[in-house]
Design a protein around this motif. Sequence first.
Motif, PDB file in Angstrom:
ATOM      1  N   LEU A   1      17.779 -35.685  -3.484  1.00  0.00           N
ATOM      2  CA  LEU A   1      16.619 -35.295  -2.684  1.00  0.00           C
ATOM      3  C   LEU A   1      16.318 -33.807  -2.861  1.00  0.00           C
ATOM      4  O   LEU A   1      15.158 -33.413  -3.050  1.00  0.00           O
ATOM      5  CB  LEU A   1      16.867 -35.607  -1.212  1.00  0.00           C
ATOM      6  N   GLN A   2      17.345 -32.989  -2.817  1.00  0.00           N
ATOM      7  CA  GLN A   2      17.163 -31.549  -2.995  1.00  0.00           C
ATOM      8  C   GLN A   2      16.630 -31.230  -4.391  1.00  0.00           C
ATOM      9  O   GLN A   2      15.753 -30.366  -4.553  1.00  0.00           O
ATOM     10  CB  GLN A   2      18.480 -30.823  -2.743  1.00  0.00           C
ATOM     11  N   SER A   3      17.156 -31.926  -5.396  1.00  0.00           N
ATOM     12  CA  SER A   3      16.699 -31.698  -6.766  1.00  0.00           C
ATOM     13  C   SER A   3      15.227 -32.073  -6.915  1.00  0.00           C
ATOM     14  O   SER A   3      14.449 -31.364  -7.581  1.00  0.00           O
ATOM     15  CB  SER A   3      17.542 -32.510  -7.751  1.00  0.00           C
ATOM     16  N   TYR A   4      14.841 -33.176  -6.294  1.00  0.00           N
ATOM     17  CA  TYR A   4      13.450 -33.618  -6.365  1.00  0.00           C
ATOM     18  C   TYR A   4      12.531 -32.637  -5.637  1.00  0.00           C
ATOM     19  O   TYR A   4      11.450 -32.292  -6.145  1.00  0.00           O
ATOM     20  CB  TYR A   4      13.312 -35.013  -5.770  1.00  0.00           C
ATOM     21  N   GLU A   5      12.951 -32.171  -4.469  1.00  0.00           N
ATOM     22  CA  GLU A   5      12.138 -31.215  -3.713  1.00  0.00           C
ATOM     23  C   GLU A   5      12.004 -29.894  -4.472  1.00  0.00           C
ATOM     24  O   GLU A   5      10.933 -29.286  -4.487  1.00  0.00           O
ATOM     25  CB  GLU A   5      12.758 -30.972  -2.335  1.00  0.00           C
TER      26      GLU A   5
END
Length: 206
Positions: free
Chosen positions: A193-197
């Motif tokens: 999720l952090q990588s996508y954001e």
Amino acid sequence: MHIKFLAMTAIILLLSNCANMNESDCLNADWQLIGFEDGSFGKNESHVSQHRKECAEHGVTPDLMEYRNGHFDGSKRFCTANNGFSRGRHGKDYSRSCPEQFEAEFLKGFSDGQTLYGLKKILSQRAAELESTYKEIDWLEHAIADKSELMIADGLKRDQRLMVRNEVAQHQQQQVELYNTLPELKQEFEHALQSYERGKDKFSYY
């Protein structure tokens, strides 16, 4: 009347985004307009061969020069960094239709879009894995409850009770093992999720 017909033909082609030219289309074809539409849709210049094949049945040969001129102008619309990014992030392909003058810009956006698409795909996979584990834990919870009630039911023979008890023990063990995987699955989901954001922030200028 002729202009209205061509305008209507253009709208139909624009909406359908397909070739399938009939006799009337071939006889009244504006090859520059057709080339423009094909270029705007990201079709390769070689797509004119499809038109040539369809119109040959009606004795019509495409005006290659007009088609190429139109295709070049249409490609200017298609071959932008923003459009490349949009196609990449939605997992669409690229048929190498952009002229050399525009291809580098398109491919830059396309590559960035593919990167974001890949990050989103990983996020979806991690979310699915976590959801599947929670569902399996929930199913086991209900199965344990049902079999626990069955184990104390009247009329059950001793060997049957033992069999049910073993099944309950197996379910409980499976449940423990699944609970043990949750921290790692949650961590992987949070990381995805952090990588996508971060990816969305990085490419927010498109």
